[in-house]
Design an enzyme around this catalytic site. Structure first.
Site, short mmCIF file in Angstrom:
data_model
loop_
_atom_site.label_atom_id
_atom_site.label_comp_id
_atom_site.label_asym_id
_atom_site.label_seq_id
_atom_site.Cartn_x
_atom_site.Cartn_y
_atom_site.Cartn_z
N ASP A 90 35.20 30.74 39.05
CA ASP A 90 35.75 32.22 38.60
C ASP A 90 34.88 32.69 37.14
O ASP A 90 35.29 32.73 36.90
CB ASP A 90 36.75 32.53 39.39
CG ASP A 90 36.95 34.33 39.67
OD1 ASP A 90 36.41 34.85 39.04
OD2 ASP A 90 38.30 34.28 39.78
N ILE A 91 33.78 33.34 37.55
CA ILE A 91 33.27 33.51 36.26
C ILE A 91 33.48 35.08 35.89
O ILE A 91 32.96 35.97 36.45
CB ILE A 91 31.27 32.99 36.15
CG1 ILE A 91 31.29 33.47 34.35
CG2 ILE A 91 30.62 33.75 37.24
CD1 ILE A 91 29.08 32.54 34.25
N GLU A 92 34.63 35.14 34.72
CA GLU A 92 33.89 36.40 34.18
C GLU A 92 34.06 36.83 32.58
O GLU A 92 34.21 35.54 32.22
CB GLU A 92 35.27 36.73 34.62
CG GLU A 92 35.87 36.84 36.28
CD GLU A 92 37.38 37.39 37.32
OE1 GLU A 92 37.40 38.77 36.26
OE2 GLU A 92 37.90 36.56 37.62
N ALA A 93 34.48 37.95 32.60
CA ALA A 93 34.45 38.00 30.41
C ALA A 93 33.66 37.62 30.24
O ALA A 93 32.24 37.59 30.66
CB ALA A 93 35.77 37.90 30.40
#
Length: 328
Positions: free
Chosen positions: A149-152
């Site tokens: 889950d790749i975020e920010a």
């Protein structure tokens, strides 16, 4: 993802030491059995977070809904290049939960990353050490799949984004039977420029990601079913043009991760909207259909949305039952 979850993870991350540690060596052999069903456990696996929101007992939810698989949140850096639940709980902390799910005939997909906290992609210094951290998770649980889950900043920083993709390529080469999922934020029109860049880079290096899952919420949508379908059509077109897929192939590599009930910005995903998304996912043959989060899939009993309820009129596990009807 939930603002409550963001705050919790932020606090958990600060608790870790900030010294970069050495990653475990990457092994070409794991205990993960090859899945005979390419869709499981990725296709229909709602997010379950054992460190947040009064988590339900998974076997009871399985019995009540027919759901088999779960995406377990969240694996972060412990302050170095070493994976830990929430960044501060050892990997074996949730072993009993995983054993319970498997004993009931299901399986798990650990989710690595999320919106807040210390990300392995940022604390591991190169792709090889990051791949070693991912491999440790795979080996610990004998996994068939992982979700990044790749975020920010992990999503938005090109060098870190590249490191994640290169690590996934290494993991895929070492574990060809393990499915890799990348989950990322999006617009109502589909991937933003950062997302398009990520997908293009994956093609360039041959990362061989199995499913690209968008999170189509928190963009101010008014008709969440229509906006989600539009967003997913946009993703399909990007995958098709980038990889040279047919429509069917592009849909099979695309996924939806919605948010049940009230979103962080006040959008509403009710059961009717979610069912429309599910019908679309089934019709198009998407590779994944899920939501954040099982912890919230309950009535609020007079209160507003929180970490343990979604803020809409519902019975327990309404959204999970809809996901259980999707098999990829």
């Amino acid at each position: 993802m939930s603002k409550v979850r963001k705050a919790l993870l932020g606090c958990a991350a600060v608790a870790g030491a900030l010294t970069i540690g050495a990653a475990p060596a990457l092994s070409a052999e794991t205990s993960a059995p090859a899945s005979t069903n390419a869709a499981a456990p990725v296709a229909a696996s709602p997010y379950l977070y054992m460190g947040w929101g009064n988590p339900p007992k998974p076997s009871e939810v399985m019995s009540a809904t027919g759901i088999k698989d779960f995406t377990l949140a969240f694996i972060l850096s412990d302050g170095g290049c070493n994976p830990a639940w929430d960044g501060n709980r050892p990997l074996d902390a949730d072993k009993a939960v995983i054993d319970e799910i498997r004993a009931a005939g299901g399986d798990v997909v650990p989710s690595i990353g999320g919106w807040a906290g210390n990300k392995l992609g940022e604390f591991c210094q190169d792709a090889q050490s990051l791949a070693g951290a991912y491999q440790k998770v795979i080996d610990t649980f004998g996994l068939k799949a992982i979700d990044v889950d790749i975020e920010a900043s992990e999503f938005e920083t090109p060098a870190v984004q590249d490191r994640v993709l290169e690590a996934l390529k290494i993991v895929k080469e070492a574990n060809p039977g393990v499915q890799t999922v990348v989950t990322f934020p999006t617009l109502a029109s589909g991937p933003n420029d950062v997302g398009k860049r990520m997908i293009g880079k994956a093609n360039e290096i041959g990362a061989n990601v199995d499913v690209w899952t968008q999170m189509p919420f928190n963009f101010g949508g008014s008709d969440m079913a229509a906006d989600t379908i539009q967003s997913t059509e946009g993703l399909k077109e990007v995958l098709k043009s980038t990889f040279g897929y047919s429509d069917a192939e592009a849909y099979a590599h695309a996924g939806i991760s919605s948010m049940n009930g009230k979103t962080d910005v006040g959008e509403t995903v009710d059961q009717a909207a979610f069912q429309k998304m599910a019908d679309y996912a089934k019709e198009k043959g998407l590779g994944r259909f899920t939501f954040w989060a099982l912890n919230r899939d309950r009535p609020c009993n007079g209160g507003g949305p929180s970490d343990s309820c979604g803020g809409v009129d519902q019975q327990p596990w309404d959204f999970t039952k809809i996901v259980a009807g999707f098999q990829g």
